[in-house]
Design a protein around this motif. Structure first.
Motif, PDB file in Angstrom:
ATOM      1  N   PHE A  50      72.826  73.950  20.030  1.00 23.04           N
ATOM      2  CA  PHE A  50      72.150  72.688  20.221  1.00 23.04           C
ATOM      3  C   PHE A  50      70.897  73.274  21.204  1.00 23.04           C
ATOM      4  CE2 PHE A  50      74.881  74.542  23.592  1.00 23.04           C
ATOM      5  CZ  PHE A  50      74.174  74.329  25.037  1.00 23.04           C
ATOM      6  N   VAL A  59      68.168  71.252  23.501  1.00 27.79           N
ATOM      7  CA  VAL A  59      67.095  70.684  24.294  1.00 27.79           C
ATOM      8  C   VAL A  59      65.757  70.745  24.678  1.00 27.79           C
ATOM      9  CG1 VAL A  59      68.379  70.997  26.488  1.00 27.79           C
ATOM     10  CG2 VAL A  59      67.793  69.116  25.926  1.00 27.79           C
ATOM     11  N   ASN A 115      61.875  73.875  24.651  1.00 33.14           N
ATOM     12  CA  ASN A 115      63.501  73.759  23.951  1.00 33.14           C
ATOM     13  C   ASN A 115      63.879  74.628  24.289  1.00 33.14           C
ATOM     14  OD1 ASN A 115      63.033  71.437  22.583  1.00 33.14           O
ATOM     15  ND2 ASN A 115      61.705  72.723  21.223  1.00 33.14           N
ATOM     16  N   SER A 119      71.697  64.531  16.272  1.00 38.41           N
ATOM     17  CA  SER A 119      71.111  64.605  17.474  1.00 38.41           C
ATOM     18  C   SER A 119      71.812  63.460  17.794  1.00 38.41           C
ATOM     19  CB  SER A 119      68.918  64.455  17.019  1.00 38.41           C
ATOM     20  OG  SER A 119      68.856  63.298  17.440  1.00 38.41           O
ATOM     21  N   ASN A 160      72.541  60.926  21.983  1.00 44.41           N
ATOM     22  CA  ASN A 160      71.231  60.567  23.023  1.00 44.41           C
ATOM     23  C   ASN A 160      72.468  61.377  24.585  1.00 44.41           C
ATOM     24  OD1 ASN A 160      70.689  59.046  26.283  1.00 44.41           O
ATOM     25  ND2 ASN A 160      69.649  58.155  25.051  1.00 44.41           N
ATOM     26  N   THR A 198      67.707  63.567  24.750  1.00 45.30           N
ATOM     27  CA  THR A 198      67.779  63.747  23.318  1.00 45.30           C
ATOM     28  C   THR A 198      68.235  65.216  23.292  1.00 45.30           C
ATOM     29  OG1 THR A 198      66.086  62.335  22.653  1.00 45.30           O
ATOM     30  CG2 THR A 198      67.086  64.091  20.978  1.00 45.30           C
ATOM     31  N   ILE A 199      69.812  65.446  22.817  1.00 46.52           N
ATOM     32  CA  ILE A 199      70.087  66.830  22.252  1.00 46.52           C
ATOM     33  C   ILE A 199      70.491  66.850  20.894  1.00 46.52           C
ATOM     34  CG2 ILE A 199      72.235  68.173  22.371  1.00 46.52           C
ATOM     35  CD1 ILE A 199      70.896  67.711  25.121  1.00 46.52           C
ATOM     36  N   LYS A 200      69.412  67.798  20.327  1.00 46.62           N
ATOM     37  CA  LYS A 200      70.050  68.174  18.676  1.00 46.62           C
ATOM     38  C   LYS A 200      70.300  68.944  18.046  1.00 46.62           C
ATOM     39  CE  LYS A 200      65.020  67.814  17.950  1.00 46.62           C
ATOM     40  NZ  LYS A 200      63.810  68.323  17.982  1.00 46.62           N
TER      41      LYS A 200
END
Length: 177
Positions: A17, A19, A26, A140, A142, A164-166
């Motif tokens: 992940f 963020v 990031n 992604s 929330n 937002t987390i990818k």
């Protein structure tokens, strides 16, 4: 081919992940302890049964202090909710190896539907005759929707941690014997 069980090949798999931190960079992390159960016919993925189970305490961002904070009640609350799970509810072909993978994601006791863009490859035989499939998925979410709302305001405006987390998931499976 009928629906068969597939065993996770952990040495060729990863869950990561990223963020946004301080609104300028990031921070990347991963989970080092996870497993997946899959029953599927690669020719008919509409009937797949799959669940990923992640040990939330295995979070690794290469910073012990940050990892400790992520394990705390401010975020994952690993004492109360030791696992993060993703249970696939639908796989929809977008053509070729491209798919939309929808499932129920549970983090810190909160379950929400999440759709990831994915690629499902195989089956293919390795040099030793083992049949393999691979799944790559990205998307992604929330984090606030899962109750992960801790943050800190920045003097110049904005916040320390983005909502937002990818996600990036790379999994390889071997056909179970």
């Amino acid at each position: 081919m009928a629906k068969v069980n597939w065993q996770l090949d952990k040495s060729h798999s990863g869950i990561g992940f990223s963020v946004r931190h301080m609104m300028i960079s990031n921070v990347r992390g991963s989970f080092t302890d996870f497993d997946a159960t899959v029953a599927a016919d690669p020719a008919n993925l509409a009937d797949v049964t799959a669940t990923i189970k992640i040990n939330a305490a295995s979070v690794d961002t290469k910073d012990e202090g940050r990892d400790g904070h992520l394990k705390s009640p401010d975020f994952f609350n690993v004492e109360q909710h030791p696992n993060i799970t993703f249970t696939v509810t639908q796989v929809r072909s977008k053509g070729g190896e491209e798919y939309e993978i929808t499932g129920d994601l549970t983090i810190a006791g909160v379950t929400k539907p999440v759709t990831l863009n994915g690629e499902i490859s195989g089956p293919a035989k390795d040099p030793w005759g083992n049949e393999k499939i691979a799944v790559s998925a990205a998307g992604s979410l929330n984090r606030s929707e899962f109750g992960l709302t801790w943050n800190a305001a920045l003097e110049a405006g904005g916040v320390l941690v983005s909502d937002t987390i990818k996600l990036n998931i790379e999994l390889q499976f071997a056909k179970a014997a």
